[in-house]
Design an enzyme around this catalytic site. Sequence first.
Site, PDB file in Angstrom:
ATOM      1  N   LYS A 190       0.862  -1.159   0.024  1.00 21.12           N
ATOM      2  CA  LYS A 190       0.078  -0.017  -0.125  1.00 21.12           C
ATOM      3  C   LYS A 190       0.958   1.258  -0.039  1.00 21.12           C
ATOM      4  O   LYS A 190       1.637   1.508   1.078  1.00 21.12           O
ATOM      5  CB  LYS A 190      -0.997   0.002   1.149  1.00 21.12           C
ATOM      6  CG  LYS A 190      -2.215   0.717   1.227  1.00 21.12           C
ATOM      7  CD  LYS A 190      -2.285   2.114   0.876  1.00 21.12           C
ATOM      8  CE  LYS A 190      -1.953   2.872   1.798  1.00 21.12           C
ATOM      9  NZ  LYS A 190      -1.927   4.248   1.557  1.00 21.12           N
ATOM     10  N   GLU A 265       9.375   0.886  11.313  1.00 22.01           N
ATOM     11  CA  GLU A 265      10.167   2.044  11.253  1.00 22.01           C
ATOM     12  C   GLU A 265       9.429   3.418  10.957  1.00 22.01           C
ATOM     13  O   GLU A 265       8.857   3.853  10.196  1.00 22.01           O
ATOM     14  CB  GLU A 265      11.042   1.953   9.863  1.00 22.01           C
ATOM     15  CG  GLU A 265      12.272   2.697   9.711  1.00 22.01           C
ATOM     16  CD  GLU A 265      12.416   3.819   9.043  1.00 22.01           C
ATOM     17  OE1 GLU A 265      12.089   4.825   9.777  1.00 22.01           O
ATOM     18  OE2 GLU A 265      12.562   3.746   7.850  1.00 22.01           O
ATOM     19  N   CYS A 299      13.337  10.235   7.670  1.00 21.44           N
ATOM     20  CA  CYS A 299      13.172  10.081   9.028  1.00 21.44           C
ATOM     21  C   CYS A 299      14.420  10.016  10.043  1.00 21.44           C
ATOM     22  O   CYS A 299      14.176  10.415  11.062  1.00 21.44           O
ATOM     23  CB  CYS A 299      12.411   8.552   9.185  1.00 21.44           C
ATOM     24  SG  CYS A 299      13.552   7.386   8.097  1.00 21.44           S
ATOM     25  N   GLU A 400       9.254  16.189  15.310  1.00 22.10           N
ATOM     26  CA  GLU A 400       9.889  16.032  13.985  1.00 22.10           C
ATOM     27  C   GLU A 400       8.946  16.854  13.011  1.00 22.10           C
ATOM     28  O   GLU A 400       7.870  16.832  12.852  1.00 22.10           O
ATOM     29  CB  GLU A 400       9.486  14.530  13.550  1.00 22.10           C
ATOM     30  CG  GLU A 400      10.085  14.185  12.125  1.00 22.10           C
ATOM     31  CD  GLU A 400       9.661  12.657  11.990  1.00 22.10           C
ATOM     32  OE1 GLU A 400      10.690  12.206  11.223  1.00 22.10           O
ATOM     33  OE2 GLU A 400       8.916  12.081  12.317  1.00 22.10           O
TER      34      GLU A 400
END
Length: 497
Positions: A190, A265, A299, A400
């Site tokens: 996906k 992750e 990330c 973040e």
Amino acid sequence: MNQMRPLGSMPAFLDGRPKKLLIDGKWVEARSGKTFVTLNPSTGEPLDPCAEAGPEDVDLAVAAARRAFEGPWSRFTPAERQKVILRLADLIAERYDELALLDTLDMGQPISMRPFMEPLVLGIYRFCAAQALSLDGETIPNSVPGNILSYTLREPVGVVAGIIPWNGPLFGATWKVAPVLATGCTLILKPAEQASLSCLLLGQLCLEAGVPPGVINVVTGFGDTAGAALAAHMDVDKVSFTGSTETGRKIVQASAGNMKRLTMELGGKSPNIVFADADLDAAVPGAAMAAFANSGQVCSAGSRLFVQRSIYEEFTQRVADFAKSLPLGNSLDPSTVLGPLVSEEQLKRVVGYLESGRDQGALPLSGGARAIDGDLANGYFVPPTIFANVTEDMKISREEIFGPVISAIPFDNLDDVLVRANDTVFGLGSGVWTTDVRKAHKLASRIRAGSVWVNCYQAMDPAVPFGGFKMSGYGKENGKHHIQEFLNVKAVWINTD
């Protein structure tokens, strides 16, 4: 390193027609008939629409993956799986320019990144092809009375849902497809709704490589429908997810129904530490690109820059000057180093953090606001930004951002910076710049992060594991550990008397 090849024509895959779902080896429309459109973030112009999968489409894809897992794919030998993976790698190499161009148009990854990404993507497939022949168990001496032989088998987990983000569609898909093929699992991939096109072409190449129908399925759609249906599906054995920590929490909760295996992750707020004894000529571009590469949409970006106080002003200004020299523009331009953010939504998010930084007293030495000059006004551009005068209670220092933004913070000594570096809920990446090997080893052993780069940043190899601690997730990608995430261990006891 590969050299930049001249750009060819626009991808043949983009033909103006709606893209379909790949289920059971066939291209099909969503059962609802719905489609959605993604935009070129450099220009704001629409690309080909994609089918919008819903729960019913997910059911069909999972059923196809289960049939393939229990059917023809289960009879492939390790050598036959290896052959398929190597053929797929060759097909990807033949059409890599087209795949890279799709990512450039769909999510804004600069075409200039192609020479760096191509060997890594192909290397992951070829590494996993080698691992397909190494899925061995072990014979274990035991203390049970009598003549009892005990050994282990390593077997594929089963049906896997691979859910990936938009910041590197082809690379993210590779991290799901390659180990699935190596271990004999099956996959429903996906992609993120913002960038699905290269994943659909990858699905086509899987079929051309000889992957049986149903082994690799690709369902495009939205996270709160297709993604949520996959995470909760009772016939999915494992979810391999790359994305935000917020979404990761939802997947953990959804997985409880049948106790799915998970690889997560997730996000990061990685420290990048520069000592006064570092090679500053190397550390300046290293620290800048640790946070600015892919427009900060990484990330493990080194977005918290800790600089020893005696060089703080000099170093932060040098990083700001370097940032101002980076070409910002349309991702199709080979001279562009920083392209746009992926979407208007992401642009608003990052601009909000820029405003928060200024409101809380941080000083932008470069950037600091949306880029709206000339053609940039039509896209989602933010120039590389470094904030000085940052305190650790500011939002830009704690959260973040996922944009090209550095928060620069002074420190005094190793013990001081170690406490600050670990003062985060995340633990994905980290960097250390020093010529003192004692500092390097001490910090490498005490920083709580899955990767520690010393005098470099974002170095990556298919054989070396990558993954996080704390709220950056669990499980590994790359390396032998990656393969083990897709295998179950079974103990066998045989009484030979």
